[in-house]
Motif scaffolding. Structure first.
Motif, PDB file in Angstrom:
ATOM      1  N   THR A 181       0.812  -1.217   0.000  1.00 43.98           N
ATOM      2  CA  THR A 181       0.000   0.000   0.000  1.00 43.98           C
ATOM      3  C   THR A 181       0.846   1.269   0.000  1.00 43.98           C
ATOM      4  N   MET A 182       2.135   1.176   0.305  1.00 45.03           N
ATOM      5  CA  MET A 182       3.007   2.347   0.266  1.00 45.03           C
ATOM      6  C   MET A 182       3.616   2.570  -1.110  1.00 45.03           C
ATOM      7  N   ILE A 256       0.278   4.622  -5.400  1.00 46.74           N
ATOM      8  CA  ILE A 256       1.227   5.728  -5.534  1.00 46.74           C
ATOM      9  C   ILE A 256       0.414   7.018  -5.564  1.00 46.74           C
ATOM     10  N   SER A 257       0.354   7.698  -4.443  1.00 48.98           N
ATOM     11  CA  SER A 257      -0.544   8.837  -4.280  1.00 48.98           C
ATOM     12  C   SER A 257      -0.035  10.078  -4.994  1.00 48.98           C
ATOM     13  N   PHE A 296      16.071   7.775  -7.622  1.00 49.96           N
ATOM     14  CA  PHE A 296      16.455   8.531  -6.426  1.00 49.96           C
ATOM     15  C   PHE A 296      16.199   7.712  -5.164  1.00 49.96           C
ATOM     16  N   SER A 297      15.055   7.020  -5.114  1.00 53.38           N
ATOM     17  CA  SER A 297      14.682   6.273  -3.910  1.00 53.38           C
ATOM     18  C   SER A 297      15.593   5.073  -3.668  1.00 53.38           C
ATOM     19  N   ARG A 298      16.134   4.471  -4.734  1.00 46.98           N
ATOM     20  CA  ARG A 298      16.987   3.285  -4.541  1.00 46.98           C
ATOM     21  C   ARG A 298      18.467   3.619  -4.515  1.00 46.98           C
ATOM     22  N   ALA A 299      18.814   4.884  -4.736  1.00 47.51           N
ATOM     23  CA  ALA A 299      20.229   5.261  -4.745  1.00 47.51           C
ATOM     24  C   ALA A 299      20.622   6.156  -3.577  1.00 47.51           C
ATOM     25  N   ILE A 300      19.640   6.771  -2.921  1.00 45.16           N
ATOM     26  CA  ILE A 300      19.958   7.745  -1.876  1.00 45.16           C
ATOM     27  C   ILE A 300      20.453   7.075  -0.601  1.00 45.16           C
ATOM     28  N   MET A 301      19.983   5.845  -0.325  1.00 50.80           N
ATOM     29  CA  MET A 301      20.345   5.140   0.904  1.00 50.80           C
ATOM     30  C   MET A 301      20.650   3.681   0.599  1.00 50.80           C
ATOM     31  N   GLY A 308       6.123   5.402  -3.065  1.00 52.91           N
ATOM     32  CA  GLY A 308       4.932   6.162  -2.714  1.00 52.91           C
ATOM     33  C   GLY A 308       5.211   7.258  -1.704  1.00 52.91           C
ATOM     34  N   VAL A 309       6.202   7.050  -0.848  1.00 52.64           N
ATOM     35  CA  VAL A 309       6.589   8.079   0.126  1.00 52.64           C
ATOM     36  C   VAL A 309       7.166   9.286  -0.602  1.00 52.64           C
ATOM     37  N   PHE A 310       8.019   9.037  -1.586  1.00 55.30           N
ATOM     38  CA  PHE A 310       8.646  10.134  -2.323  1.00 55.30           C
ATOM     39  C   PHE A 310       7.640  10.879  -3.199  1.00 55.30           C
TER      40      PHE A 310
END
Length: 332
Positions: A181-182, A256-257, A296-301, A308-310
């Motif tokens: 759901t995220m 994905i909101s 960005f989401s898989r490379a930042i950390m 969905g958070v981003f």
């Protein structure tokens, strides 16, 4: 920037992002020369050894990139089409309850596998938008405010039902549903690509073929009837198609909101209100934008944050800016 240059970039930017996404990863980064080497190696039948990097490249990154672009294009086009149909700048699959209904249907199929996830998501997505339209319909017409409020209510009902499913599920299925759901893309696979590819491509093709009629619908029902177009039939067809591709996207990667709300506004800022080019632009910009966010989401950390958070963190400020900029127009 000239109009022709913008149209050219609609084809160039997705290709560049596609290649860049193959090179980028949390495990290792590659160069263009490395990518070309592994590409040539995959076509050489005499090489029998399996390189772990090659496996990551073709069986992890490539299906994820394809699925991400498909989902981004589907959500962006759905939002743009729905905004054109209802002539409402704040309508999107989430606002009308399609995303929540599809999410409930997909979660129901995950918890009780009596039907396929895609079909269940589509059925409940259709139910959600039908409920929204029925509740907001009064007399012979429906107002924009009542439709948005009805969508919020219907979306809330399906969200509550989804929460109930989470409460009733066992811990293992609960964890999977909550992560789903995220809006997660880390579970992308060739199987998910195969499942989502058909409905999304068919839906996009139908929307491309009918894109010129969106301009007529945007003028109003009477104007559409005057030129020989049946607005009710076209609207029903377009709503069913957008529900199908939205449900397929939700079933594949989760909710994905705001994505289907923001991208059509960006498209209109760049190309204007003409839906003939807007549908193509939403496919390109939507797929590219979500691909960029996923990179960005898989490379930042070292660990992955759900996409969905981003989209919510990035989409909310963009929408506030658009709302402030177009406040007078939206209130008219």
């Amino acid at each position: 920037m000239s109009y022709h240059l913008k149209v050219t970039l609609l084809w160039i930017i997705p290709i560049l992002l596609f290649i860049g996404s193959l090179l980028l990863g949390s495990t290792t980064n590659l160069s263009v020369a490395d990518l070309f080497h592994y590409l040539m190696k995959s076509f050489d039948a005499t090489i029998l050894s399996v390189d772990p990097i090659e496996t990551i490249l073709w069986n992890v990154r490539l299906p994820r990139i394809i699925l991400t672009f498909l989902v981004g294009a589907a959500l962006a086009v759905s939002g743009g089409v729905l905004q054109a149909i209802f002539r409402n700048p704040i309508v999107d699959p989430f606002t009308l309850g399609i995303s929540s209904g599809a999410a409930f249907g997909a979660a129901l199929a995950m918890l009780f596998p009596f039907i396929s996830v895609n079909l269940s998501a589509f059925i409940f997505g259709i139910c959600a938008v039908a409920l929204t339209y029925t509740v907001s319909y009064a007399g012979s017409k429906t107002s924009l405010v009542s439709m948005v409020l009805s969508g919020i209510i219907v979306s809330g009902v399906f969200t509550a039902l989804l929460t109930l499913l989470q409460y009733l599920s066992d811990p293992y299925k609960l964890q999977a549903i909550v992560q789903w759901t995220m809006g997660n893309l880390h579970t992308a696979s060739w199987l998910k690509v195969q499942t989502a590819l058909g409905p999304i491509l068919i839906g996009l093709l139908i929307l491309i073929l009918l894109r010129w009629k969106l301009n007529l619908l945007a003028l109003g029902d009477h104007e559409a009837l005057a030129v020989g177009v049946n607005p009710k039939y076209i609207k029903l067809t377009l709503i069913c198609v957008t529900t199908m591709i939205t449900a397929s996207a939700v079933a594949a990667v989760g909710v994905i909101s705001l994505f289907g709300l923001i991208v059509p506004h960006i498209t209109r800022m760049l190309f204007g209100p003409n839906n003939s080019i807007g549908v193509w632009a939403n496919i390109s910009i939507g797929g590219s934008f979500l691909l960029l966010i996923d990179d960005f989401s898989r490379a930042i950390m070292p660990f992955e944050i759900p996409v969905g958070v981003f989209t919510m963190l990035i989409g909310a400020p963009i929408f506030i800016y658009l709302m402030k900029k177009n406040l007078n127009y939206w209130n008219s």
